[in-house]
Design a protein around this motif. Structure first.
Motif, PDB file in Angstrom:
ATOM      1  N   GLU A  46       3.500   0.392  -2.307  1.00  0.00           N
ATOM      2  CA  GLU A  46       4.428   1.135  -1.909  1.00  0.00           C
ATOM      3  C   GLU A  46       4.271   2.250  -2.096  1.00  0.00           C
ATOM      4  OE1 GLU A  46       7.114  -1.565  -1.149  1.00  0.00           O
ATOM      5  OE2 GLU A  46       4.902  -2.673  -1.124  1.00  0.00           O
TER       6      GLU A  46
ATOM      7  N   SER B  44      10.618  -3.100   2.693  1.00  0.00           N
ATOM      8  CA  SER B  44      10.288  -3.819   2.179  1.00  0.00           C
ATOM      9  C   SER B  44      11.147  -4.667   1.221  1.00  0.00           C
ATOM     10  CB  SER B  44       9.581  -2.933   0.631  1.00  0.00           C
ATOM     11  OG  SER B  44       8.405  -1.742   1.113  1.00  0.00           O
TER      12      SER B  44
ATOM     13  N   TRP C 137      10.999  -1.978  -9.804  1.00  0.00           N
ATOM     14  CA  TRP C 137      10.172  -1.555  -8.458  1.00  0.00           C
ATOM     15  C   TRP C 137       9.873   0.564  -8.373  1.00  0.00           C
ATOM     16  CZ3 TRP C 137      11.577   2.537  -4.097  1.00  0.00           C
ATOM     17  CH2 TRP C 137      10.029   2.400  -3.440  1.00  0.00           C
TER      18      TRP C 137
END
Length: 233
Positions: A84, A37, A112
């Protein structure tokens, strides 16, 4: 083994990116599956907000963690968060790749974590440390910084690097149940020669090849819960 590298650096030619690429290459050569990612390349939204939920369970007063818990149960999290989360569920090892900014992670990586480490899955109720939602998975940090190694230590000018890393290693990863491996740190990177950088990459490859022999960091183990604690929802 399935590995997820969460990479947070805006420059594709940076040494931080070179470390990320080295990790991906070494793991794939070992036969492991690697997902990356790349948060800047993804233009990942780091802002935790009401937009993270298809609908609010308590619209009269917004509590982000409680809405996370409700949305996770209802499968109504924002699509970018859910993607995610699924990557982490697949992963046996999570690696954070980043430059150290002001003794912490870059804002995009912090965002995140805020959005992806959702209450009700990663933590919450009695989910913490060895009872955390990610128990059974491993995690580690790989990061670069400008200071020299001798500047960090109990009596050094910057103090112990472990104190810098405690919020992320203990308060985030270990708290969520991950077994935390020792970090790989590349010191003084902006100011060293290319030869020195290549030596760091060689050392990193050796570190990764010896990963199974590394002793995890030690954090609290919860043996007996207080009877007054709320049960898992």
């Amino acid at each position: 083994m399935n590995i997820l590298i969460v990479h947070a650096h805006p420059e594709s030619k940076s040494f931080t990116t070179a470390l990320k690429d080295k990790a991906q290459c070494v793991f794939e050569e070992q036969g492991h599956s690697v997902e990356v990612s790349d948060l800047y390349a993804m233009n990942f939204n780091p802002i935790a907000s009401q937009n993270d939920f298809a609908n609010l369970n308590q619209p009269e007063y917004f509590n982000y963690a409680l809405e996370q818990r409700h949305a996770y149960k209802q499968n109504s999290l924002a699509p970018d968060i859910q993607v995610e989360i699924e990557k982490i569920k697949r992963a046996d090892l999570l690696i954070f790749s980043f430059p150290l900014y002001w003794t912490s992670v870059p804002a995009i990586l912090k965002g995140w974590i805020d959005r992806v480490f959702v209450s009700g899955l990663f933590y919450g109720g009695k989910r913490f440390y060895n009872h955390g939602g990610m128990a059974g998975k491993k995690a580690m940090l790989c990061f670069t910084l400008g200071g020299r190694d001798y500047m960090f230590g109990e009596n050094a000018i910057h103090g112990s690097i472990a104190e810098y890393l405690s919020p992320i290693q203990r308060g985030t990863l270990a708290y969520a149940g991950f077994e935390v491996l020792p970090p790989f740190i590349a010191y003084h990177v902006p100011y060293i020669s290319n030869e020195d950088r290549q030596n760091i990459l060689i050392n990193f490859e050796a570190y990764l090849n010896d990963l199974q022999n590394l002793e995890p960091l030690t954090f609290p183990l919860i043996e007996n819960f207080d009877e007054k604690m709320r049960p898992l929802p």
